[in-house]
Motif scaffolding. Sequence first.
Motif, PDB file in Angstrom:
ATOM      1  N   LEU A 285      30.125 -31.386   2.550  1.00 51.02           N
ATOM      2  CA  LEU A 285      29.000 -30.551   2.960  1.00 51.02           C
ATOM      3  C   LEU A 285      27.879 -30.486   1.925  1.00 51.02           C
ATOM      4  CD1 LEU A 285      31.040 -27.505   4.348  1.00 51.02           C
ATOM      5  CD2 LEU A 285      30.258 -29.532   5.611  1.00 51.02           C
ATOM      6  N   THR A 286      26.701 -30.122   2.406  1.00 52.61           N
ATOM      7  CA  THR A 286      25.569 -29.822   1.540  1.00 52.61           C
ATOM      8  C   THR A 286      25.719 -28.387   1.033  1.00 52.61           C
ATOM      9  OG1 THR A 286      24.202 -28.898   3.300  1.00 52.61           O
ATOM     10  CG2 THR A 286      24.116 -31.299   2.975  1.00 52.61           C
ATOM     11  N   PRO A 287      24.951 -27.983   0.003  1.00 54.35           N
ATOM     12  CA  PRO A 287      25.029 -26.585  -0.463  1.00 54.35           C
ATOM     13  C   PRO A 287      24.750 -25.571   0.642  1.00 54.35           C
ATOM     14  CG  PRO A 287      23.939 -27.921  -2.113  1.00 54.35           C
ATOM     15  CD  PRO A 287      24.143 -28.814  -0.922  1.00 54.35           C
ATOM     16  N   ALA A 288      23.769 -25.819   1.488  1.00 54.23           N
ATOM     17  CA  ALA A 288      23.470 -24.889   2.583  1.00 54.23           C
ATOM     18  C   ALA A 288      24.656 -24.784   3.542  1.00 54.23           C
ATOM     19  CB  ALA A 288      22.217 -25.326   3.332  1.00 54.23           C
TER      20      ALA A 288
ATOM     21  N   ALA B 225      27.211 -21.676   4.625  1.00 52.55           N
ATOM     22  CA  ALA B 225      27.589 -21.323   5.993  1.00 52.55           C
ATOM     23  C   ALA B 225      29.095 -21.093   6.085  1.00 52.55           C
ATOM     24  CB  ALA B 225      27.155 -22.421   6.966  1.00 52.55           C
ATOM     25  N   VAL B 226      29.878 -21.951   5.422  1.00 53.22           N
ATOM     26  CA  VAL B 226      31.335 -21.772   5.395  1.00 53.22           C
ATOM     27  C   VAL B 226      31.691 -20.456   4.717  1.00 53.22           C
ATOM     28  CG1 VAL B 226      33.485 -22.656   4.421  1.00 53.22           C
ATOM     29  CG2 VAL B 226      31.860 -24.233   5.480  1.00 53.22           C
TER      30      VAL B 226
ATOM     31  N   ARG C  77      28.993 -16.445  13.925  1.00 51.11           N
ATOM     32  CA  ARG C  77      27.769 -15.660  13.942  1.00 51.11           C
ATOM     33  C   ARG C  77      27.445 -15.144  12.537  1.00 51.11           C
ATOM     34  NH1 ARG C  77      27.787 -11.938  19.474  1.00 51.11           N
ATOM     35  NH2 ARG C  77      27.700 -13.678  20.968  1.00 51.11           N
ATOM     36  N   ALA C  78      28.472 -14.741  11.795  1.00 52.41           N
ATOM     37  CA  ALA C  78      28.246 -14.318  10.408  1.00 52.41           C
ATOM     38  C   ALA C  78      27.697 -15.472   9.578  1.00 52.41           C
ATOM     39  CB  ALA C  78      29.549 -13.794   9.803  1.00 52.41           C
ATOM     40  N   ALA C  79      28.186 -16.685   9.833  1.00 46.18           N
ATOM     41  CA  ALA C  79      27.672 -17.872   9.135  1.00 46.18           C
ATOM     42  C   ALA C  79      26.194 -18.067   9.435  1.00 46.18           C
ATOM     43  CB  ALA C  79      28.465 -19.108   9.536  1.00 46.18           C
TER      44      ALA C  79
ATOM     45  N   VAL D 286      22.180 -25.614  10.439  1.00 46.40           N
ATOM     46  CA  VAL D 286      23.122 -25.714   9.317  1.00 46.40           C
ATOM     47  C   VAL D 286      24.535 -25.424   9.795  1.00 46.40           C
ATOM     48  CG1 VAL D 286      23.823 -24.649   7.141  1.00 46.40           C
ATOM     49  CG2 VAL D 286      21.425 -25.222   7.524  1.00 46.40           C
ATOM     50  N   VAL D 287      24.700 -24.357  10.579  1.00 41.68           N
ATOM     51  CA  VAL D 287      26.030 -23.996  11.085  1.00 41.68           C
ATOM     52  C   VAL D 287      26.559 -25.089  12.005  1.00 41.68           C
ATOM     53  CG1 VAL D 287      27.376 -22.270  12.339  1.00 41.68           C
ATOM     54  CG2 VAL D 287      25.448 -21.547  10.901  1.00 41.68           C
TER      55      VAL D 287
END
Length: 291
Positions: free
Chosen positions: A119-122, A126-127, A184-186, A195-196
């Motif tokens: 994954l990327t930092p963004a 999200a995780v 949704r929190a992500a 991103v999500v």
Amino acid sequence: MAFPKTPLIGLKADGFRHPLDLEATQSLKQLPGLDLIVRQLLGSIGEQFFYLDNIASSVLVSEQQLPELHQLLKEACQVLDLETPELYVRQHPMPNAYTFAMRGKKPFVVIHTSLIELLTPAEIQAVIGHELGHLKCEHGVYLTLANLIMLAAGQLSTVGALIAQTLQSQILQWVRCAEFSCDRAALLATQDSRVVSSVLMKLAGGSPTLAPQLNLDAFLAQARAYDESSSTELGLLLREAQTGQLTHPLPVLRAREIDRWASSKDYETLLQKGKMCYSSETEKKGEWRNW
């Protein structure tokens, strides 16, 4: 330094909780034998095992240890208006992340190295936001129960095993529904639905080599196609057969669901309310925020 996303001051879980999560949680609370299975599982294994195993086999993230990850965690907690838990990185070939909340202990989040490499930092944020969603929604008790049932099924007494088998489908159903709230929190943590969705795409068919070649728009089109093709009566039956024994909803379903919620009035209202609250707070402190 200006905060890059809207902090959602005073955010409550019910402000973003998915209706399926609420319904499944209420159903789970009504199941007979739940207290008994918890006592049996905790008596045979114990929550302490998971905590000790984690701190012995992982790296604790801090300002001195992997500070970029620590900053992603702090920002996500600020956005979600949540106390910062511990974050660990664990060497593991299977891309995964999970949350553990023990009674009387500080909760912690674990991310596998293989997921970070994908994954990327963004997307990593999200995780993290997804895992924080479990804490924000107070999923900890039932997550513990789900983990213990899966890991301890072979170590239970006959009575305990029968109860665990009876509860397993309900527990799995609850876990899948809870994942929708955490997606949704992500989204709230990153405030970027692409991103999500990109995280979900990479979990479905990504690798460090393939990830840069993946087409998010094509994946979202795939998600919409699956949603449409499974909307018939037969399609719904086949979808249930596909997901019945899974701990997570299918990635395409999760991507379609978050795509819908990102364009909803509920999501927009949360962001607007967050902007108003944050503007009010900064004005009280004599600060200025350029939205």
